[in-house]
Enzyme design. Structure first.
Site, PDB file in Angstrom:
ATOM      1  N   VAL A  85      10.411  -7.360   9.406  1.00  0.00           N
ATOM      2  CA  VAL A  85      11.916  -6.781   9.832  1.00  0.00           C
ATOM      3  C   VAL A  85      11.730  -5.339  10.833  1.00  0.00           C
ATOM      4  CG1 VAL A  85      13.414  -4.632   8.766  1.00  0.00           C
ATOM      5  CG2 VAL A  85      12.401  -6.845   7.476  1.00  0.00           C
ATOM      6  N   ALA A 144       4.203   4.021   1.023  1.00  0.00           N
ATOM      7  CA  ALA A 144       4.528   4.293   2.349  1.00  0.00           C
ATOM      8  C   ALA A 144       5.861   3.386   2.492  1.00  0.00           C
ATOM      9  CB  ALA A 144       3.806   4.307   3.054  1.00  0.00           C
ATOM     10  N   HIS A 161       8.643  -3.500   3.365  1.00  0.00           N
ATOM     11  CA  HIS A 161       9.119  -3.642   2.198  1.00  0.00           C
ATOM     12  C   HIS A 161      10.248  -3.782   1.368  1.00  0.00           C
ATOM     13  CE1 HIS A 161       5.230  -0.935   3.429  1.00  0.00           C
ATOM     14  NE2 HIS A 161       4.645  -1.764   3.001  1.00  0.00           N
ATOM     15  N   MET A 201       0.999  -0.967  -0.308  1.00  0.00           N
ATOM     16  CA  MET A 201      -0.001  -0.035   0.054  1.00  0.00           C
ATOM     17  C   MET A 201       1.035   1.132   0.205  1.00  0.00           C
ATOM     18  SD  MET A 201      -3.530  -1.328   2.081  1.00  0.00           S
ATOM     19  CE  MET A 201      -2.590  -0.692   4.007  1.00  0.00           C
ATOM     20  N   GLN A 232     -10.210  -2.680   1.936  1.00  0.00           N
ATOM     21  CA  GLN A 232      -9.908  -3.646   3.357  1.00  0.00           C
ATOM     22  C   GLN A 232     -10.155  -3.200   4.500  1.00  0.00           C
ATOM     23  OE1 GLN A 232      -6.079  -4.499   0.599  1.00  0.00           O
ATOM     24  NE2 GLN A 232      -5.049  -4.049   2.872  1.00  0.00           N
ATOM     25  N   ARG A 279       2.369   2.569   9.636  1.00  0.00           N
ATOM     26  CA  ARG A 279       1.238   3.419  10.896  1.00  0.00           C
ATOM     27  C   ARG A 279       2.468   4.475  11.560  1.00  0.00           C
ATOM     28  NH1 ARG A 279      -2.274  -0.355   9.058  1.00  0.00           N
ATOM     29  NH2 ARG A 279      -4.278   0.327   8.457  1.00  0.00           N
TER      30      ARG A 279
HETATM   31  P1  AMP Z   1       1.297  -3.256   3.349  1.00  0.00           P
HETATM   32  O1  AMP Z   1       1.929  -1.621   2.337  1.00  0.00           O
HETATM   33  O2  AMP Z   1       1.275  -2.587   4.811  1.00  0.00           O
HETATM   34  O3  AMP Z   1      -0.293  -3.212   3.177  1.00  0.00           O
HETATM   35  O4  AMP Z   1       2.337  -4.159   3.182  1.00  0.00           O
HETATM   36  C1  AMP Z   1       2.829  -4.430   1.908  1.00  0.00           C
HETATM   37  C2  AMP Z   1       4.118  -5.932   2.345  1.00  0.00           C
HETATM   38  O5  AMP Z   1       4.616  -5.522   3.409  1.00  0.00           O
HETATM   39  C3  AMP Z   1       2.929  -7.159   3.244  1.00  0.00           C
HETATM   40  O6  AMP Z   1       3.560  -8.828   2.644  1.00  0.00           O
HETATM   41  C4  AMP Z   1       3.159  -6.719   4.590  1.00  0.00           C
HETATM   42  O7  AMP Z   1       3.192  -8.077   5.617  1.00  0.00           O
HETATM   43  C5  AMP Z   1       4.260  -6.867   4.462  1.00  0.00           C
HETATM   44  N1  AMP Z   1       5.599  -5.949   4.995  1.00  0.00           N
HETATM   45  C6  AMP Z   1       5.381  -5.180   6.862  1.00  0.00           C
HETATM   46  N2  AMP Z   1       5.774  -4.419   6.964  1.00  0.00           N
HETATM   47  C7  AMP Z   1       6.481  -5.496   7.058  1.00  0.00           C
HETATM   48  C8  AMP Z   1       7.710  -5.141   8.080  1.00  0.00           C
HETATM   49  N3  AMP Z   1       8.359  -4.950   9.206  1.00  0.00           N
HETATM   50  N4  AMP Z   1       8.674  -6.895   8.036  1.00  0.00           N
HETATM   51  C9  AMP Z   1       8.211  -7.430   6.988  1.00  0.00           C
HETATM   52  N5  AMP Z   1       6.746  -7.072   6.347  1.00  0.00           N
HETATM   53  C10 AMP Z   1       6.766  -6.051   6.134  1.00  0.00           C
END
Ligand code: AMP
Length: 274
Positions: free
Chosen positions: A174, A24, A29, A22, A53, A185
């Site tokens: 991570v 940011a 990522h 998403m 979502q 967030r």
């Molecule tokens: P999001 O942009 O929050 O929807 O996350 C996109 C992808 O990145 C999802 O598969 C998340 O689980 C993964 N993700 C987000 N934060 C982390 C993190 N700290 N460590 C590993 N993967 C992450």
């Protein structure tokens, strides 16, 4: 690196590795993108803040949107294509988009599903739509969103021939130097709440130590709740579950501790194998 905003810019049967996000983008990522670089075919990063979502009281409106910085991050991490559609391209009003049936792990555990009732139907809808458009041979998801990872894995299994051969690859969470799981967030956290936020991973680390010492899951759960509250966190759930089904542990299978809590109005989640 190619940047694509409409669905017509994507070749069918790309056969590449997809990293859905998403935006940011942060180091979590980036780690997923580096993992995807080792997989077959072109590396596609998608960036879409999916409205379906987010629930009514969620933060869709104020979710950080940083496309220019994200493009630079994706390019330096090795992306070949960034797919950044708008809502019209993702959900054209006249298109029939088959929404998959939710797997049991999206409704039975009473974890994220209980606290964000519309969340996983939105996740399955957007992920299925991305898989239909991109036709990847693999897709990388973070363990940070552990229930989501299982939901997507089960959805792909249940849909069978819809995405033949598609492999879901998991990547460990991570963390910041102090242990806080990286999250888009975290940017909302006021500096005075930062210490409290670290309470999530501290409580999980204690749970892991207790499990290694043979403590029973019910006791670990009780202590998890206590530790989170001691950090001033407003707990949504703190549970020890079967790592595959997210149902109460049976005693023989690996277990996972999962927590969700709010601090200064920011909802944070984290989990660890215990
Ligand atoms: P999001 O942009 O929050 O929807 O996350 C996109 C992808 O990145 C999802 O598969 C998340 O689980 C993964 N993700 C987000 N934060 C982390 C993190 N700290 N460590 C590993 N993967 C992450």
């Amino acid at each position: 690196m190619k940047v694509v905003h409409s669905t017509t810019g994507l070749e069918k049967d790309s056969g590449g590795a997809l990293v859905p996000t998403m935006g940011a983008l942060h180091k979590g990522h980036e780690a997923l993108i580096h993992r995807a670089k080792q997989l077959q075919g072109p590396l596609i990063v998608s960036i879409f803040v999916n409205p379906t979502q987010f629930g009514a009281g969620d933060d869709w409106q104020r979710y950080p949107r940083t496309l220019d910085a994200d493009l630079a991050t994706a390019e330096s991490a090795g992306a070949d294509i960034v797919f950044a559609p708008d809502a019209e391209a993702m959900y054209p009003p006249d298109a029939e988009i088959p929404v998959p049936t939710l797997p049991a792990v999206a409704t039975a555990p009473r974890l994220e599903d209980a606290h964000r009732p519309e969340h996983f139907s939105g996740v399955c809808q957007v992920v299925a739509r991305l898989f239909d458009l991109v036709r990847p041979s693999s897709a990388v998801f973070g363990e940070k969103d552990y229930q989501q990872l299982l939901v997507v894995t089960e959805m792909v299994r249940a849909e069978g021939d819809r995405w033949p051969g598609l492999q879901i690859v998991a990547h460990p969470t991570v963390r910041e130097e102090d242990g806080l799981a990286m999250s888009s967030r975290n940017a909302y956290l006021p500096p005075e709440s930062r210490k409290q936020a670290v309470g999530l991973c501290r409580a999980l680390e204690s749970a892991r130590r207790a499990a290694a010492n043979g403590t029973e899951p019910v006791t670990i759960e009780r202590d998890l709740n206590r530790d989170l509250r001691a950090h001033g966190l407003d707990v949504d759930y703190a549970a020890v579950r079967d790592a595959r089904t997210l149902l109460p542990p049976t005693g023989t299978q690996p277990t996972r501790a999962l927590v969700a809590a709010r601090v200064s109005g920011v909802r944070l989640i984290d989990n660890m194998g215990v």
